[in-house]
Design an enzyme around this catalytic site. Structure first.
Site: not given
Length: 590
Positions: A2, A28, A73, A99-100, A468, A472, A475, A491, A585
């Site tokens: 947050c 955030r 968030w 936040n947390g 990566e 991208k 998300e 495989h 973020k």
């Protein structure tokens, strides 16, 4: 995760300052938002679901010199107005943002309910103002009651609180980030510097286990556990307001991708003695671990190949979230290199503490100066990418890759050769990122925007870049994407390929080229549409994205067009690439 901000001082538009600062923290979290202003009549509070960027800050212009604001968030409780912050005490005199995660909130809530408190949300945060209220019954003083409450909390938190009978802003942190901005007309406290960068670039850092009390004129830092004063120095931050703003770009993500024209060179232009110090630490260590999360974790994976190919040296790589199980192998002679854009990643901080508990040395590669990871590490290297506001990390990744590759060259006694290679690569990236190149990738994204799936393969350092690329695409566009090592196709994953499936092949002019071409041929034989990202075209490619030949730095140039491709996939599909759903973020919860 947050974003929180508070202001107290001489200005009478604290509500406006809080909302404008909150808009700079929206990356955030953007499930809901809320503001509380201390007014003559008590606490004026407004909160709602949705994005604070859609709110007019002029609606908060009432006479107010103390305010707190929060963008959420969600972790505990759904996305509802009742669960949005701020939260009030039972008597309505205390407002708190957080936040947390308060891990023992259920126990505390049950205890408070037994004492007659009534809760109106599903959040862990609501226990904070209620517990402070309860502590004030025996202590009277707001700051002392807040400190006593903090001693009861278990978990990671950053808290801002205000009280109707006090003109003090109280802040406390353990684990989650919090920083003080020192302005001419008061004090800001926020999750990070961008919250108040337009007003001041002078900061004071709040360390773990500390609290702050300020009335806008004076400020006191103290230890939560003992109450002892903790003197702090003021530090000037080098980031500029322009770096943190979107400018003429529609989205921060594209702006930050194109800033790699300059940011890679900044990552390379390091003090040689710092690079040599890192290289010597690796030589002296009896076992080196590279750890990170998400995109930074992929940089660590690529670095494993850098150290093998360039320096003939083995390093271990582990996700930070899994690192605690490695404590059996750690010794005081072990070296841990942690990589993080924000410098606040919860799992990385946890891994650092595991390492330090056995006496291992910790080196950090971060982007944010003065972050918790930077302050807790034994040695820190900044990648100097500048503020990164989009949730999807782009320019920080190439800065991390450049720094790690430079260290690999230094480890092999070839620092100047590595610097020359990377500066040449930075120049090639500058040439590559021209308008025609970007438009070509936009057209390609338009062709594949309706796809349900995408698969990406690579070998050597291009394998982590395949992973990566998948991150991208996932998300920001919400297309199901997966990355694989090229040789692993046979495989199992090749069973997923059907006619028309987009298959991206990352390639360089290196020893793995014949093998990855063979893998591309296998994909095409099963009906896949092969998109080659390579310095040279090949007959197996249905589409070719040309990139410079960068030798050992090929990972840096190959990932950039994939960042652009993912960005335009998101735009074509109507999603906001700066604020993807369910993500935020700076991951400050475990």
């Amino acid at each position: 995760m947050c974003g929180i901000i508070g202001y107290v001082g001489a200005r009478k538009d604290a509500g406006v300052l809080a909302v404008e600062g909150l808009k700079n923290l929206e990356y955030r979290g953007y499930d809901s938002w809320g503001v509380a202003c201390k007014t003559g009549g008590g606490i004026a509070m407004r909160k709602d679901i949705g994005k604070v960027s859609e709110v007019d800050s002029r609606d908060f212009s009432q006479d107010c010199s103390l305010a707190i604001a929060h963008t959420r968030w969600a972790t505990h409780g759904g996305v509802t107005q009742a669960n949005a912050h701020p939260h009030l005490s039972g008597d309505g005199t205390i407002a708190v943002i957080h936040n947390g995660i308060i891990e023992n909130y259920q126990q505390l809530r049950d205890e408070l309910i037994a004492k007659g408190h009534r809760f109106v949300s599903e959040t862990d945060t609501e226990v904070i103002p209620h517990l402070i209220e309860e502590e004030m019954k025996t202590r009277g003083d707001f700051a002392a009651a807040a400190r006593a409450a903090c001693l009861r909390f278990e978990g990671r938190y950053a808290i801002l609180a205000l009280h109707t009978t006090s003109h003090a802003l109280v802040a406390a942190r353990t684990g989650s980030p919090l920083i003080v901005g020192v302005a001419d007309d008061g004090y800001f406290v926020g999750s990070d510097i961008t919250a108040f960068l337009t007003h001041t670039r002078t900061v004071q850092y709040i360390d773990d286990g500390e609290m702050v009390v300020t009335d806008g004129e004076t400020i006191l830092f103290s230890d939560i556990a003992t109450g002892a004063e903790r003197p702090k120095r003021e530090i000037a931050i080098t980031w500029s307001v322009e770096q943190a703003q979107k400018g003429d770009f529609e989205h921060y993500m594209l702006k930050e991708i194109l800033e790699q024209k300059e940011s890679v060179a900044r990552a390379v232009n390091q003090d040689e003695s710092q690079i040599q110090t890192l290289a010597q630490a690796i030589r002296d260590a009896k076992g080196t671990f590279l750890i990170g999360c998400g995109t930074a974790g992929k940089a660590c994976m690529a670095a494993e190949y850098f150290f093998s190919v360039v320096a003939n040296h083995h390093v271990n790589v582990a996700p930070a979230s899994e690192f605690k199980v490695y404590h059996h192998f750690l010794k005081p002679e072990s070296l841990i290199i942690v990589v993080s854009q924000s410098g606040e990643t919860a799992d990385v901080l946890e891994a650092m503490r595991v390492a330090k508990s056995v006496g291992s040395k910790v080196l950090a590669i971060v982007n944010v100066e003065g972050s918790t990871i930077a302050r807790e590490a034994d040695f820190t290297l900044l990648i100097n990418a500048g503020p990164e506001r989009a949730v999807a990390s782009t320019k920080a990744l190439t800065g991390q890759l450049a720094a790690l590759l430079l260290i690999a060259y230094a480890l092999d006694g070839r620092l100047q050769e590595g610097r020359k290679l990377l500066l040449e690569t930075a120049s090639k990236i500058n040439d590559m990122l021209n308008p025609r190149y970007v438009e070509r990738l936009e057209r390609l994204a338009r062709r594949f925007a309706a796809s349900n799936d995408a698969y990406i393969i690579g070998r050597s350092w291009n394998y982590p870049m395949a992973l990566e690329t998948a991150i991208k695409i996932q998300e920001v566009s919400y297309i199901h994407a997966e990355g694989f090592a090229g040789g692993e196709l046979k495989h199992g994953p090749i069973a997923l390929i059907e006619n028309g499936t987009p298959c991206i092949v990352l390639m360089g002019e290196d020893e793995t080229k014949p093998d990855i071409i063979s893998n591309a041929i296998q994909l095409k034989a099963r009906g896949g549409v092969v998109i080659g990202v390579a310095p040279r075209n090949n007959e197996v490619f249905d589409e070719w994205i040309k990139v410079p030949d960068a030798g050992e730095a090929q990972a840096l140039v190959n990932i950039i067009p994939m960042q652009i491709f993912a960005y335009f996939l998101a735009v074509q599909r109507g999603t906001n690439p700066d604020m993807p759903r369910n993500l935020a973020k700076s991951v400050t919860v475990k």
